[in-house]
Design an enzyme around this catalytic site. Structure first.
Site, PDB file in Angstrom:
ATOM      1  N   ASP A 160       0.878  -1.184   0.000  1.00  0.00           N
ATOM      2  CA  ASP A 160       0.000   0.000   0.000  1.00  0.00           C
ATOM      3  C   ASP A 160       0.908   1.225   0.000  1.00  0.00           C
ATOM      4  OD1 ASP A 160      -2.213   1.806   0.324  1.00  0.00           O
ATOM      5  OD2 ASP A 160      -3.294   0.261   1.427  1.00  0.00           O
ATOM      6  N   HIS A 205      -3.982   2.609  -4.750  1.00  0.00           N
ATOM      7  CA  HIS A 205      -3.224   2.428  -3.503  1.00  0.00           C
ATOM      8  C   HIS A 205      -1.805   1.951  -3.792  1.00  0.00           C
ATOM      9  CE1 HIS A 205      -6.011   2.948  -0.068  1.00  0.00           C
ATOM     10  NE2 HIS A 205      -6.954   2.659  -0.935  1.00  0.00           N
ATOM     11  N   GLU A 214     -10.785   2.002  -4.084  1.00  0.00           N
ATOM     12  CA  GLU A 214     -10.440   3.425  -4.065  1.00  0.00           C
ATOM     13  C   GLU A 214      -9.438   3.807  -5.164  1.00  0.00           C
ATOM     14  OE1 GLU A 214     -11.030   4.864   0.404  1.00  0.00           O
ATOM     15  OE2 GLU A 214      -9.370   3.456   0.211  1.00  0.00           O
TER      16      GLU A 214
END
Ligand code: ACM
Length: 568
Positions: A19, A96, A152
């Site tokens: 991440d 991410h 996301e």
């Protein structure tokens, strides 16, 4: 943590290994991931974000970070397997991924480091990367399921990128989001070629998602229910219930954390298998997950504190039939287990003695009902309504307190004749604005969050707060002219996770016809300190007016939250 997971019958450990915060395990095909993107300039996430979110080479002594070698990963997999725990690795695509694109900027749309956190969808090298990494992951991890993230994903770089635009044209795509589905299908092909199954967060639920793939329902419960209905296997981890990085009690009594609120009771109240599903749909709910992200976690002791005792509630909702669950029963067991865990050296949260209200607004009876609760079992709650501090001789709380007009409730918890909590204090109003229409910048917002009578709780995400950014005009229509003596608004200032700020100013304007407004005063921001992390501030107006329309002109303080416009 693996030993503790085994103790409480958790049999899958989803290991979030990559991440923005750093790449956390060794791969042979792309060595710069650990050399260049496993360490960063600051330890504390907020400070790192404020300081420019830069990575440092792993041999730089100023860096904070680390990664698991393959040997270490194998050791953890073996240790977990011996305790019947399967490790499911998570490798994030296509969003991410700031850390990957810092180490391999050629995989971003701009081709430069620190320009995007999303892989370029139109670059063949992206798919080579994906294939090599996933093949190494599948060689290392024996689990059937591999999580590839998918959540996301920012699309702004795709919109401007000639390579992404060319791919869209070749594939006859009309919407940039179709690139996301394209990338997920590429990942499915790689993973299914090895006889494995892809999993991803609920954003992967595109029309063409392969039926073998598994959906992790995180952004809500509805996403998982929809996926199960469509025939996908689903793991439920909806954030408002099962994100155990959220605060578990009043933020001002807790270690620094993420901004949501998920108490032990909230975790326990979650029903993994929705009754809205038919039997086939129910079969597709294959598990629940407590998601414990570590951006806001400082060390292992803090991690344990967030995990326990909420993990006990998670385990029960996973394994016990709904009929056999009991909140009082859980709390009794938790008290015993906290002692056991503490004696094993595990740092745990202690059930809270603080008084917490639960409201019910009854618009038919035109009253509020306020229930007072305590997380700790067998506490006496005593309260007053005359503004005085509750004592052992104040009335004992038994039934919901009814508010038909206005009432100040002060309450505290007691045990064996002694006070155990701080004094809870709140004014409640069944006011003129309840149920009335609200417009925001002349547009109806489609909900009555600011006139529903509900006072907001510890998180701006609890459904009682109206959250917005920037200047706004909020206009309340009383439906007819009425006397107005007071207009009150309450705002949140939060310095945890995402910040919430107070408005710079709030102006009250009143009108009879909805066209001509008269200013009736401005309240400027009173700056309040940044500690404690959560504070509330009222912007109130008092006078003697007659009007039908009430307008509040908000001057922006940034990201703001208000719970109610109270009209008396
Ligand atoms: C997530 O929390 N973005 C899965």
């Amino acid at each position: 943590m693996i030993d503790l997971m085994a103790l409480y019958k958790l049999n899958r450990f989803q290991w979030h290994l990559t991440d923005t915060g750093g790449w956390r395990f060794e791969v042979d095909s792309y060595p710069a991931l650990t050399k260049e993107a496993s360490h960063r300039t600051h330890k504390i996430w907020r400070e790192w974000r404020r300081g420019g979110s830069k990575y440092l080479p792993s041999d730089d002594s100023n860096g904070y970070g680390g990664y698991y070698t393959k040997e270490a990963v194998r050791e953890v997999i073996k240790y977990a397997a011996e305790r019947n725990i399967t490790i499911i690795p998570e490798i994030e695509f296509p969003g991410h991924s700031d850390e990957v694109l810092a180490a391999y900027p050629e995989l971003s749309c701009e081709g430069k480091p620190y320009t995007s956190g999303t892989f370029c969808a139109g670059n063949k090298e992206t798919y080579e990367f994906m294939e090599k990494i996933l093949n190494e992951v599948m060689e290392l991890f024996p689990s059937q399921i591999k999580n590839i993230g998918g959540d996301e994903t920012g699309t702004s770089s795709w919109r401007k990128c000639p390579k992404c635009q060319a791919l869209m044209e070749d594939e006859k795509m009309t919407d940039v989001h179709e690139l996301h589905g394209y990338i997920i299908r590429k990942a499915e092909n790689i993973i299914q070629a090895k006889g494995r199954r892809l999993a991803g967060w609920d954003e992967i639920l595109h029309d063409k998602l392969n039926k073998e793939s598994v959906v992790l329902s995180w952004s809500g419960e509805a996403q998982g229910i929809e996926a199960a209905r469509k025939g996908y296997d689903v793991v439920m981890t909806p954030l408002h219930y099962l994100y155990i990085d959220y605060f578990q009690s009043s933020p001002n009594t807790q270690p620094f954390g993420h901004d949501g609120y998920a108490t032990l009771g909230k975790v326990y109240s979650f029903k993994p298998v929705s009754n809205t599903l038919n039997n086939t749909g129910k079969q597709h709910i294959i598990g629940v997950q407590g998601s414990l992200w570590t951006e806001w976690i400082f060390d292992v002791k803090h991690l344990e504190y967030m995990a326990f005792p909420r993990t006990l509630a998670l385990s029960e909702i996973a394994w016990s039939p709904e009929e056999s669950r009991s909140w009082d029963g859980l709390r009794k067991r938790v008290e015993l287990h906290l002692r056991k865990l503490n004696s094993m050296g595990v740092n745990t949260y202690t059930l809270s003695c603080e008084v917490e209200p639960v409201m019910n607004v009854d618009t038919i009876k035109k009253q509020l009902e306020v229930s007072l609760k305590c997380e700790k079992l067998n506490m006496e709650i005593r309260y007053t309504t005359d503004g005085s501090v509750p004592t052992i001789s104040s009335p004992l709380y038994k039934n919901p307190i009814v508010v038909t007009d206005s009432l100040r409730i002060n309450a505290a918890s007691f045990k064996n004749g002694s006070v155990c909590s701080s004094v809870f204090t709140q004014n409640y109003y069944y006011h003129k604005g309840i149920g009335k229409n609200i417009k925001v910048n002349e547009k109806s917002i489609g909900n009555r969050i600011l006139t529903d009578g509900y006072i907001g709780g510890y998180t701006y995400l609890d459904g009682s707060w109206f959250n917005f950014y920037g200047d706004r005009e909020l206009t309340l229509d009383l439906g007819k002219e009425d006397r107005i003596n007071k207009v009150m608004t309450r705002w949140m200032q939060l310095r945890a996770g995402a910040n919430r700020s107070l408005p710079e100013s709030v102006e009250l304007l009143l009108s009879d016809d909805g066209i001509n407004y008269t200013s009736c005063g401005i309240v400027e921001r009173q700056n309040i300190p940044n500690t404690p992390v959560l504070q509330f501030q009222n912007y109130d107006f008092e006078g003697s007016w007659t009007a039908r329309y009430i307008r509040l002109r908000i001057k922006s303080g940034g990201s703001m939250s208000a719970d109610e416009i109270i009209v008396l």
